[in-house]
Design a protein around this motif. Structure first.
Motif, PDB file in Angstrom:
ATOM      1  N   ALA A  60      -2.781  59.550  90.103  1.00 47.99           N
ATOM      2  CA  ALA A  60      -2.275  60.886  89.757  1.00 47.99           C
ATOM      3  C   ALA A  60      -0.754  60.918  89.697  1.00 47.99           C
ATOM      4  O   ALA A  60      -0.163  61.700  88.940  1.00 47.99           O
ATOM      5  CB  ALA A  60      -2.782  61.904  90.775  1.00 47.99           C
ATOM      6  N   ALA A  61      -0.115  60.058  90.493  1.00 52.20           N
ATOM      7  CA  ALA A  61       1.346  60.078  90.582  1.00 52.20           C
ATOM      8  C   ALA A  61       2.019  59.540  89.330  1.00 52.20           C
ATOM      9  O   ALA A  61       3.223  59.756  89.132  1.00 52.20           O
ATOM     10  CB  ALA A  61       1.799  59.272  91.802  1.00 52.20           C
ATOM     11  N   ASP A  62       1.276  58.856  88.459  1.00 47.23           N
ATOM     12  CA  ASP A  62       1.891  58.273  87.265  1.00 47.23           C
ATOM     13  C   ASP A  62       2.428  59.341  86.311  1.00 47.23           C
ATOM     14  O   ASP A  62       3.337  59.076  85.523  1.00 47.23           O
ATOM     15  CB  ASP A  62       0.881  57.392  86.527  1.00 47.23           C
ATOM     16  N   ALA A  63       1.852  60.545  86.392  1.00 48.41           N
ATOM     17  CA  ALA A  63       2.300  61.631  85.505  1.00 48.41           C
ATOM     18  C   ALA A  63       3.466  62.419  86.097  1.00 48.41           C
ATOM     19  O   ALA A  63       4.079  63.232  85.391  1.00 48.41           O
ATOM     20  CB  ALA A  63       1.134  62.575  85.207  1.00 48.41           C
ATOM     21  N   TRP A  64       3.781  62.197  87.364  1.00 45.73           N
ATOM     22  CA  TRP A  64       4.794  63.020  88.021  1.00 45.73           C
ATOM     23  C   TRP A  64       6.221  62.771  87.540  1.00 45.73           C
ATOM     24  O   TRP A  64       7.004  63.724  87.454  1.00 45.73           O
ATOM     25  CB  TRP A  64       4.707  62.838  89.539  1.00 45.73           C
ATOM     26  N   PRO A  65       6.633  61.527  87.246  1.00 45.53           N
ATOM     27  CA  PRO A  65       8.009  61.347  86.757  1.00 45.53           C
ATOM     28  C   PRO A  65       8.314  62.190  85.525  1.00 45.53           C
ATOM     29  O   PRO A  65       9.383  62.814  85.432  1.00 45.53           O
ATOM     30  CB  PRO A  65       8.073  59.843  86.447  1.00 45.53           C
ATOM     31  N   ALA A  66       7.378  62.231  84.551  1.00 41.86           N
ATOM     32  CA  ALA A  66       7.601  63.027  83.339  1.00 41.86           C
ATOM     33  C   ALA A  66       7.689  64.511  83.687  1.00 41.86           C
ATOM     34  O   ALA A  66       8.534  65.248  83.148  1.00 41.86           O
ATOM     35  CB  ALA A  66       6.476  62.783  82.337  1.00 41.86           C
ATOM     36  N   HIS A  67       6.809  64.975  84.593  1.00 42.34           N
ATOM     37  CA  HIS A  67       6.850  66.373  85.028  1.00 42.34           C
ATOM     38  C   HIS A  67       8.201  66.696  85.670  1.00 42.34           C
ATOM     39  O   HIS A  67       8.804  67.742  85.365  1.00 42.34           O
ATOM     40  CB  HIS A  67       5.713  66.640  86.017  1.00 42.34           C
ATOM     41  N   CYS A  68       8.666  65.798  86.541  1.00 43.34           N
ATOM     42  CA  CYS A  68       9.926  66.051  87.254  1.00 43.34           C
ATOM     43  C   CYS A  68      11.108  66.089  86.291  1.00 43.34           C
ATOM     44  O   CYS A  68      12.011  66.926  86.429  1.00 43.34           O
ATOM     45  CB  CYS A  68      10.146  64.980  88.321  1.00 43.34           C
ATOM     46  N   ARG A  69      11.109  65.190  85.323  1.00 40.81           N
ATOM     47  CA  ARG A  69      12.185  65.203  84.328  1.00 40.81           C
ATOM     48  C   ARG A  69      12.183  66.523  83.546  1.00 40.81           C
ATOM     49  O   ARG A  69      13.246  67.102  83.269  1.00 40.81           O
ATOM     50  CB  ARG A  69      12.028  64.025  83.368  1.00 40.81           C
ATOM     51  N   GLN A  70      10.987  66.991  83.202  1.00 43.36           N
ATOM     52  CA  GLN A  70      10.867  68.231  82.422  1.00 43.36           C
ATOM     53  C   GLN A  70      11.365  69.430  83.226  1.00 43.36           C
ATOM     54  O   GLN A  70      12.123  70.255  82.712  1.00 43.36           O
ATOM     55  CB  GLN A  70       9.414  68.441  81.995  1.00 43.36           C
ATOM     56  N   VAL A  71      10.935  69.526  84.491  1.00 42.79           N
ATOM     57  CA  VAL A  71      11.361  70.644  85.338  1.00 42.79           C
ATOM     58  C   VAL A  71      12.868  70.606  85.555  1.00 42.79           C
ATOM     59  O   VAL A  71      13.561  71.627  85.456  1.00 42.79           O
ATOM     60  CB  VAL A  71      10.614  70.616  86.691  1.00 42.79           C
ATOM     61  N   ALA A  72      13.390  69.415  85.853  1.00 42.30           N
ATOM     62  CA  ALA A  72      14.835  69.286  86.079  1.00 42.30           C
ATOM     63  C   ALA A  72      15.613  69.669  84.824  1.00 42.30           C
ATOM     64  O   ALA A  72      16.628  70.385  84.903  1.00 42.30           O
ATOM     65  CB  ALA A  72      15.166  67.854  86.504  1.00 42.30           C
ATOM     66  N   ALA A  73      15.146  69.212  83.666  1.00 44.81           N
ATOM     67  CA  ALA A  73      15.836  69.534  82.412  1.00 44.81           C
ATOM     68  C   ALA A  73      15.859  71.037  82.166  1.00 44.81           C
ATOM     69  O   ALA A  73      16.851  71.592  81.670  1.00 44.81           O
ATOM     70  CB  ALA A  73      15.150  68.813  81.253  1.00 44.81           C
ATOM     71  N   SER A  74      14.748  71.734  82.512  1.00 45.59           N
ATOM     72  CA  SER A  74      14.693  73.189  82.318  1.00 45.59           C
ATOM     73  C   SER A  74      15.709  73.912  83.204  1.00 45.59           C
ATOM     74  O   SER A  74      16.100  75.042  82.909  1.00 45.59           O
ATOM     75  CB  SER A  74      13.283  73.710  82.606  1.00 45.59           C
ATOM     76  N   LEU A  75      16.123  73.244  84.286  1.00 37.51           N
ATOM     77  CA  LEU A  75      17.120  73.810  85.203  1.00 37.51           C
ATOM     78  C   LEU A  75      18.522  73.279  84.917  1.00 37.51           C
ATOM     79  O   LEU A  75      19.465  73.584  85.641  1.00 37.51           O
ATOM     80  CB  LEU A  75      16.733  73.499  86.656  1.00 37.51           C
ATOM     81  N   GLY A  76      18.637  72.450  83.872  1.00 41.11           N
ATOM     82  CA  GLY A  76      19.937  71.896  83.513  1.00 41.11           C
ATOM     83  C   GLY A  76      20.394  70.790  84.432  1.00 41.11           C
ATOM     84  O   GLY A  76      21.600  70.580  84.621  1.00 41.11           O
ATOM     85  N   VAL A  77      19.439  70.036  85.002  1.00 46.04           N
ATOM     86  CA  VAL A  77      19.764  68.991  85.976  1.00 46.04           C
ATOM     87  C   VAL A  77      19.226  67.649  85.494  1.00 46.04           C
ATOM     88  O   VAL A  77      18.090  67.558  85.012  1.00 46.04           O
ATOM     89  CB  VAL A  77      19.146  69.316  87.361  1.00 46.04           C
ATOM     90  N   GLU A  78      20.014  66.600  85.639  1.00 47.00           N
ATOM     91  CA  GLU A  78      19.549  65.247  85.327  1.00 47.00           C
ATOM     92  C   GLU A  78      18.579  64.786  86.413  1.00 47.00           C
ATOM     93  O   GLU A  78      18.795  65.051  87.600  1.00 47.00           O
ATOM     94  CB  GLU A  78      20.734  64.273  85.268  1.00 47.00           C
ATOM     95  N   CYS A  79      17.514  64.098  86.015  1.00 48.65           N
ATOM     96  CA  CYS A  79      16.544  63.558  86.971  1.00 48.65           C
ATOM     97  C   CYS A  79      16.432  62.051  86.787  1.00 48.65           C
ATOM     98  O   CYS A  79      16.114  61.578  85.700  1.00 48.65           O
ATOM     99  CB  CYS A  79      15.170  64.206  86.781  1.00 48.65           C
ATOM    100  N   ARG A  80      16.692  61.311  87.852  1.00 45.35           N
ATOM    101  CA  ARG A  80      16.530  59.859  87.834  1.00 45.35           C
ATOM    102  C   ARG A  80      15.237  59.500  88.569  1.00 45.35           C
ATOM    103  O   ARG A  80      14.928  60.078  89.616  1.00 45.35           O
ATOM    104  CB  ARG A  80      17.698  59.171  88.534  1.00 45.35           C
ATOM    105  N   VAL A  81      14.519  58.532  88.029  1.00 48.28           N
ATOM    106  CA  VAL A  81      13.272  58.073  88.651  1.00 48.28           C
ATOM    107  C   VAL A  81      13.522  56.719  89.307  1.00 48.28           C
ATOM    108  O   VAL A  81      14.007  55.791  88.659  1.00 48.28           O
ATOM    109  CB  VAL A  81      12.141  57.971  87.612  1.00 48.28           C
ATOM    110  N   LEU A  82      13.203  56.629  90.596  1.00 50.26           N
ATOM    111  CA  LEU A  82      13.366  55.398  91.361  1.00 50.26           C
ATOM    112  C   LEU A  82      11.980  54.850  91.685  1.00 50.26           C
ATOM    113  O   LEU A  82      11.181  55.526  92.341  1.00 50.26           O
ATOM    114  CB  LEU A  82      14.141  55.666  92.653  1.00 50.26           C
ATOM    115  N   THR A  83      11.676  53.653  91.245  1.00 46.96           N
ATOM    116  CA  THR A  83      10.366  53.042  91.510  1.00 46.96           C
ATOM    117  C   THR A  83      10.476  52.108  92.711  1.00 46.96           C
ATOM    118  O   THR A  83      11.389  51.283  92.774  1.00 46.96           O
ATOM    119  CB  THR A  83       9.881  52.261  90.282  1.00 46.96           C
TER     120      THR A  83
END
Length: 441
Positions: A60-83
């Motif tokens: 289920a967690a594989d879809a979360w990075p894309a979700h987080c990037r989308q939410v952050a972008a809607s707030l005007g914030v850059e989102c970095r994903v750390l694996t």
């Protein structure tokens, strides 16, 4: 907006300047935090970045990075994903291993002077204290989570600690925020989930203010912890020798509670946190051993020793790094510490230029004459005079000129190489690596 006031006040009081990062899982807590932090950053002109850690532990967690990037972008914030890769095994706590990997990745991402904001809230604080009670923890555990603490090269802040989960849910609904639900949160095999899903709701039903009063108890424990640490620091003055050893004789004059407090603090500074029973074993088997004994006790993979009336935590097992050339004006890494030779016009330690010198370890047969003393002595005798335990001697950096000893870093400079008080030359700065083992949240 009450929620924003809490975040605003926390950041203005605890971290008025510098870049901000949000640990963004995509769940309710961190989503609310990111929304509030984004408003603060816009209003205050502050730099803000979201950091999402992908553990790779469930599909289920594989879809979360894309979700987080989308939410952050809607707030005007850059989102970095750390694996990260989480260590697993039959005796490994998956919760603890994931937390260790997560915070290691987050700490590594922080530049110097940055603040990481995490979404821990009032109910989390209650859960943390209840877990500490379950473990039989002392005031350090009962102090639960502090509002701010050092992390990597920066600090960690918890701006939501005074807000309940119910308040966060209400805010998220009012603002139309979207978040992900972690399926593993329903698994009551994990202690925190069991408390969150089964115990805390019943406590809050019976006593609605339970989380807030428990948080107050944690704050009072934190105050007592600060007092205990202040007392320990005062008590340890003069009890630790140049080799980092703690005087057993002086500790014996303390009351039991004061001795345990000082000993616990000294050990924690070296990354070793012992239970009450382990502390008693360490004292009885090391401090109270026969005077002519050199006992060794291994706890949590770390060796505790007694030598010449002092307790020691064995240093990390990293191999010392010898240097054939020393770069002037910058830090030279030796694995057991760092050396810097700075040019000065007065107050020099030595006059010989760095390019004429090198660093060596464990050379036998050397002699040295510490500045201000008459006559040279074998280095082995000097180690004994300075109270250097045998296992540390091969880890002390030797500043050499050819085959002659210039200085034992951190201990002495040899007379023939020592500069006069007003001479120009080179100032020796040596920072030894602390003994013990590292620890993370």
């Amino acid at each position: 907006m009450n929620e924003y006031h809490h975040v605003y006040q926390c950041l203005k009081d605890l971290y008025p300047n510098g870049p901000l990062y949000v640990g963004f899982s995509g769940g309710l807590d961190s989503t609310v935090l990111l929304a509030l932090a984004a408003r603060f950053a816009r209003e205050q002109g502050r730099e803000l970045t979201a950091l999402h850690v992908h553990h790779g532990l469930q599909a289920a967690a594989d879809a979360w990075p894309a979700h987080c990037r989308q939410v952050a972008a809607s707030l005007g914030v850059e989102c970095r994903v750390l694996t990260v890769t989480v260590a697993t095994g039959p005796r490994v706590s998956l919760e603890a291993a994931a937390r260790h990997a997560r915070y290691a990745a987050l700490a590594a991402e922080l530049p110097a002077g940055a603040a990481l904001l995490t979404g821990h809230h009032l109910d989390d604080q209650a859960e943390t204290l209840l877990l500490a009670l379950k473990r039989g923890a002392g005031i350090a555990g009962l102090a639960a989570m502090p509002e701010h603490k050092p992390l990597g090269r920066g600090v960690q802040l918890r701006p939501l600690l005074h807000l309940s989960r119910a308040e966060l849910e209400r805010f998220a609904a009012e603002q139309g925020l979207n978040w992900v639900e972690d399926p593993s949160n329903a698994d009551n095999r994990f202690d925190r989930n069991f408390l969150r899903n089964e115990i805390l709701p019943r406590l809050l039903t019976q006593w609605p203010a339970f989380a807030r009063t428990v948080s107050r108890s944690a704050a009072l424990c934190a105050e007592q912890l600060e007092l205990a640490q202040d007392l320990a620091r005062q008590d340890l003055i003069g009890l630790v020798n140049s080799a980092g050893g703690l005087s057993v004789t002086d500790l014996r004059s303390f009351t039991l509670a004061r001795r345990n407090n000082a000993l616990r603090h000294w050990l924690s500074e070296r990354g070793l946190h012992l239970s009450h029973s382990q502390l008693a074993v360490a004292w009885n088997e090391l401090a109270l051993a026969a005077e002519d004994a050199t006992p060794v006790l291994e706890i949590k993979g770390v060796k505790l020793r007694r030598y010449q009336g002092h307790l020691y935590v064995t240093a990390r097992e990293s191999e010392p790094v010898a240097l054939n050339t020393i770069k002037p004006g910058c830090w030279n890494e030796l694995a057991v510490g760092r050396l810097q030779l700075q040019p000065v016009t007065a107050g020099a330690d030595i006059t010989m230029a760095p390019e004429q010198l090198h660093i060596a370890f464990g050379i036998t047969g050397l002699r040295g004459q510490p500045a201000g003393r008459h006559g040279s002595r074998p280095l082995k005798k000097l180690w004994q005079e300075y109270g250097i335990p045998p296992w540390q001697r091969g880890r002390i950096p030797l500043l050499m000129h050819g085959e002659r000893l210039v200085a034992a870093l951190g201990l002495f400079i040899c007379e023939e190489y020592a500069a006069n008080p007003h001479q120009p030359g080179w100032k020796i700065e040596y920072s030894a690596e602390p003994e013990g083992t590292g620890s993370g949240e």
